[in-house]
Design a protein around this motif. Sequence first.
Motif, PDB file in Angstrom:
ATOM      1  N   ILE A   1       0.838  -1.192   0.000  1.00  0.00           N
ATOM      2  CA  ILE A   1       0.000   0.000   0.000  1.00  0.00           C
ATOM      3  C   ILE A   1       0.875   1.244   0.000  1.00  0.00           C
ATOM      4  N   LYS A   2       0.261   2.413   0.047  1.00  0.00           N
ATOM      5  CA  LYS A   2       1.018   3.663  -0.063  1.00  0.00           C
ATOM      6  C   LYS A   2       1.544   4.184   1.270  1.00  0.00           C
ATOM      7  N   THR A   3       0.704   4.239   2.308  1.00  0.00           N
ATOM      8  CA  THR A   3       1.094   4.960   3.522  1.00  0.00           C
ATOM      9  C   THR A   3       1.258   4.050   4.738  1.00  0.00           C
ATOM     10  N   ASP A   4       2.117   4.497   5.646  1.00  0.00           N
ATOM     11  CA  ASP A   4       2.303   3.795   6.916  1.00  0.00           C
ATOM     12  C   ASP A   4       1.017   3.803   7.733  1.00  0.00           C
TER      13      ASP A   4
ATOM     14  N   LYS B   1      -1.179   1.115   6.493  1.00  0.00           N
ATOM     15  CA  LYS B   1      -0.494  -0.143   6.818  1.00  0.00           C
ATOM     16  C   LYS B   1      -0.776  -0.528   8.268  1.00  0.00           C
TER      17      LYS B   1
ATOM     18  N   SER C   1       4.286  -0.700   3.182  1.00  0.00           N
ATOM     19  CA  SER C   1       3.908   0.567   2.557  1.00  0.00           C
ATOM     20  C   SER C   1       5.047   1.144   1.728  1.00  0.00           C
TER      21      SER C   1
END
Length: 116
Positions: free
Chosen positions: A57-60, A63, A99
Amino acid sequence: MSFSRFFYNKNSLKRKILDIKADIENTVFSYCTEKFDITWYGAYDIDPKHLVYWICIKTDKVKHELESNLELNQLLRSLLEKHRYPLAAQPHVFISFESQETVDRESDGNWYHHFK
């Protein structure tokens, strides 16, 4: 969705792995607010327990939300049983989240090096 899985016999290990991947994607879609991808690899042909699924995925932030969602994580684990992945291997199959932010921070954005 990849239709290449339909070229494999329904009872083959490879078909089960691809079917599990497709179901992981469908399951995560209901929980994830970001675009994501499923990556898998492993020496499953040596031993089925050597299989890894990463939900990328893109962001912490997302996540951590997905990692802490017990319902989601139980659903993901249940897919191994649903698709009759070898029972002895099921507890060893790794399913987790990563992420882009973490990969950028820890591996200069290189997913390949990050997973090595």
